[in-house]
Design a protein around this motif. Structure first.
Motif, PDB file in Angstrom:
ATOM      1  N   GLY A 138       0.822  -1.207   0.000  1.00  0.00           N
ATOM      2  CA  GLY A 138       0.000   0.000   0.000  1.00  0.00           C
ATOM      3  C   GLY A 138       0.855   1.255   0.000  1.00  0.00           C
ATOM      4  O   GLY A 138       0.599   2.212  -0.745  1.00  0.00           O
ATOM      5  N   LEU A 139       1.904   1.259   0.825  1.00  0.00           N
ATOM      6  CA  LEU A 139       2.825   2.399   0.860  1.00  0.00           C
ATOM      7  C   LEU A 139       3.542   2.552  -0.473  1.00  0.00           C
ATOM      8  O   LEU A 139       3.732   3.672  -0.967  1.00  0.00           O
ATOM      9  CB  LEU A 139       3.847   2.206   1.983  1.00  0.00           C
ATOM     10  N   MET A 140       3.924   1.425  -1.063  1.00  0.00           N
ATOM     11  CA  MET A 140       4.644   1.449  -2.332  1.00  0.00           C
ATOM     12  C   MET A 140       3.759   1.946  -3.467  1.00  0.00           C
ATOM     13  O   MET A 140       4.147   2.845  -4.226  1.00  0.00           O
ATOM     14  CB  MET A 140       5.163   0.036  -2.638  1.00  0.00           C
ATOM     15  N   GLN A 141       2.547   1.400  -3.577  1.00  0.00           N
ATOM     16  CA  GLN A 141       1.660   1.811  -4.673  1.00  0.00           C
ATOM     17  C   GLN A 141       1.132   3.234  -4.473  1.00  0.00           C
ATOM     18  O   GLN A 141       1.003   3.997  -5.424  1.00  0.00           O
ATOM     19  CB  GLN A 141       0.503   0.824  -4.819  1.00  0.00           C
ATOM     20  N   GLY A 142       0.818   3.584  -3.217  1.00  0.00           N
ATOM     21  CA  GLY A 142       0.369   4.952  -2.953  1.00  0.00           C
ATOM     22  C   GLY A 142       1.450   5.968  -3.294  1.00  0.00           C
ATOM     23  O   GLY A 142       1.177   7.000  -3.928  1.00  0.00           O
ATOM     24  N   GLY A 143       2.689   5.667  -2.891  1.00  0.00           N
ATOM     25  CA  GLY A 143       3.791   6.558  -3.248  1.00  0.00           C
ATOM     26  C   GLY A 143       3.965   6.652  -4.747  1.00  0.00           C
ATOM     27  O   GLY A 143       4.167   7.738  -5.305  1.00  0.00           O
ATOM     28  N   GLY A 144       3.863   5.497  -5.421  1.00  0.00           N
ATOM     29  CA  GLY A 144       4.045   5.478  -6.866  1.00  0.00           C
ATOM     30  C   GLY A 144       2.952   6.188  -7.626  1.00  0.00           C
ATOM     31  O   GLY A 144       3.195   6.764  -8.692  1.00  0.00           O
ATOM     32  N   LEU A 145       1.747   6.176  -7.112  1.00  0.00           N
ATOM     33  CA  LEU A 145       0.635   6.825  -7.817  1.00  0.00           C
ATOM     34  C   LEU A 145       0.510   8.303  -7.501  1.00  0.00           C
ATOM     35  O   LEU A 145       0.186   9.107  -8.382  1.00  0.00           O
ATOM     36  CB  LEU A 145      -0.688   6.119  -7.467  1.00  0.00           C
ATOM     37  N   PHE A 146       0.739   8.680  -6.251  1.00  0.00           N
ATOM     38  CA  PHE A 146       0.412  10.037  -5.810  1.00  0.00           C
ATOM     39  C   PHE A 146       1.611  10.970  -5.645  1.00  0.00           C
ATOM     40  O   PHE A 146       1.444  12.183  -5.642  1.00  0.00           O
ATOM     41  CB  PHE A 146      -0.350   9.978  -4.481  1.00  0.00           C
ATOM     42  N   TRP A 147       2.822  10.427  -5.477  1.00  0.00           N
ATOM     43  CA  TRP A 147       3.963  11.307  -5.208  1.00  0.00           C
ATOM     44  C   TRP A 147       5.163  11.094  -6.123  1.00  0.00           C
ATOM     45  O   TRP A 147       5.783  12.054  -6.540  1.00  0.00           O
ATOM     46  CB  TRP A 147       4.424  11.127  -3.753  1.00  0.00           C
ATOM     47  N   PHE A 148       5.503   9.845  -6.431  1.00  0.00           N
ATOM     48  CA  PHE A 148       6.797   9.574  -7.053  1.00  0.00           C
ATOM     49  C   PHE A 148       6.668   8.883  -8.403  1.00  0.00           C
ATOM     50  O   PHE A 148       7.294   7.860  -8.647  1.00  0.00           O
ATOM     51  CB  PHE A 148       7.654   8.712  -6.117  1.00  0.00           C
ATOM     52  N   ASN A 149       5.874   9.445  -9.288  1.00  0.00           N
ATOM     53  CA  ASN A 149       5.767   8.912 -10.645  1.00  0.00           C
ATOM     54  C   ASN A 149       5.889  10.056 -11.634  1.00  0.00           C
ATOM     55  O   ASN A 149       4.892  10.650 -12.052  1.00  0.00           O
ATOM     56  CB  ASN A 149       4.445   8.159 -10.851  1.00  0.00           C
ATOM     57  N   SER A 150       7.121  10.343 -12.012  1.00  0.00           N
ATOM     58  CA  SER A 150       7.360  11.460 -12.937  1.00  0.00           C
ATOM     59  C   SER A 150       6.855  11.150 -14.345  1.00  0.00           C
ATOM     60  O   SER A 150       6.736  12.043 -15.176  1.00  0.00           O
ATOM     61  CB  SER A 150       8.858  11.785 -12.999  1.00  0.00           C
ATOM     62  N   ASN A 151       6.549   9.866 -14.621  1.00  0.00           N
ATOM     63  CA  ASN A 151       6.044   9.495 -15.951  1.00  0.00           C
ATOM     64  C   ASN A 151       4.631  10.025 -16.188  1.00  0.00           C
ATOM     65  O   ASN A 151       4.229  10.250 -17.324  1.00  0.00           O
ATOM     66  CB  ASN A 151       6.045   7.969 -16.101  1.00  0.00           C
TER      67      ASN A 151
END
Length: 256
Positions: free
Chosen positions: A119-132
């Motif tokens: 959850g922490l990984m996907q939330g970070g990837g979707l909301f904060w750390f996805n420059s793509n």
């Protein structure tokens, strides 16, 4: 957490997945047909599945609220698709189960830990750390070829997963505790069609979101399910015979 720390988190999760992948070819995860008393105290399968899967649903809700993303597209759609899967997995799937199977508390606890981290990984990837896919890119992003392909894969994978679970649930008549070889749907081609559906589903999610974190989740899904599919395949051959299993592959039709 900054981007550099998050990337280290992703590398760490990837490394753990590799250990899990190798280990599961030697140690069968003790739930379902592989549960043995050696795994210790066990609880109702229904409640264990719910308690194991719902943390990721809760974590993602909390991170979505905290991110301030709101209904900005396409991130809001990514969030809804992820939550759709885990709502079904946490609050619908467990209570459709038949029989009185049990799950070891140790397995449930490991699942809870992973789901919190995921959850922490996907939330970070979707909301904060996805420059793509910068936040607020807009619904136009969803019309790009790779996004449409990802959506299609996600839908097809989820459909396969749900149908395969339905097939397995209906193998037994009330009161029956025997084991049977699934034969309908994609079970005509693989012995773990439900796992194939889940792998396709999360691959589609990763293509859609263009998130490195989502690709790490694909790797985790494969690391967990591919060795288990191999164990199930061998178990079916021992229990039902080579002729009954036939040319079915383990998890990927015509490939493996």
């Amino acid at each position: 957490m900054d981007m550099e720390t998050f990337q280290l988190f992703l590398w760490g999760m990837s490394g753990i997945a590799l250990i899990v992948f190798v280990s599961l070819y030697f140690v069968k995860a003790g739930y379902g047909i592989f549960r043995t008393p050696s795994w210790g105290w066990a609880v109702s399968n229904k409640w264990a599945w719910m308690l194991m899967e719902c943390p990721v649903f809760a974590v993602m809700c909390a991170l979505w609220v905290r991110s301030g993303t709101g209904v900005a597209m396409p991130q809001f759609l990514f969030f809804l698709l992820f939550q759709l899967h885990y709502f079904q997995r946490s609050f619908v799937f467990p209570f459709l189960m038949k029989g009185k199977s049990r799950m070891p508390v140790a397995i449930m606890a490991m699942g809870i830990v992973f789901n919190v981290l995921n959850g922490l990984m996907q939330g970070g990837g979707l909301f904060w750390f996805n420059s793509n896919v910068p936040t607020g890119t807009g619904a136009g992003y969803l019309l790009s070829p790779h996004a449409l392909a990802g959506l299609a894969l996600f839908a097809v994978g989820m459909g396969i997963n749900l149908h395969s679970d339905h097939v397995v649930r209906n193998l037994r008549k009330p009161g029956d505790t025997g084991h049977y070889l699934p034969r309908k749907g994609l079970y005509r081609y693989v012995t773990s069609a439900n796992y194939f559906g889940e792998l396709v589903e999360w691959t589609g999610f990763a293509v859609l979101t263009a998130s490195p974190a989502a690709w790490v989740f694909v790797w985790w899904t494969a690391a967990n399910l591919v060795p288990r599919a191999d164990a199930i395949h061998r178990r079916y051959r021992e229990e039902f015979g080579d002729e009954a299993v036939g040319k079915r592959k383990r998890i990927i039709p015509f490939v493996y």
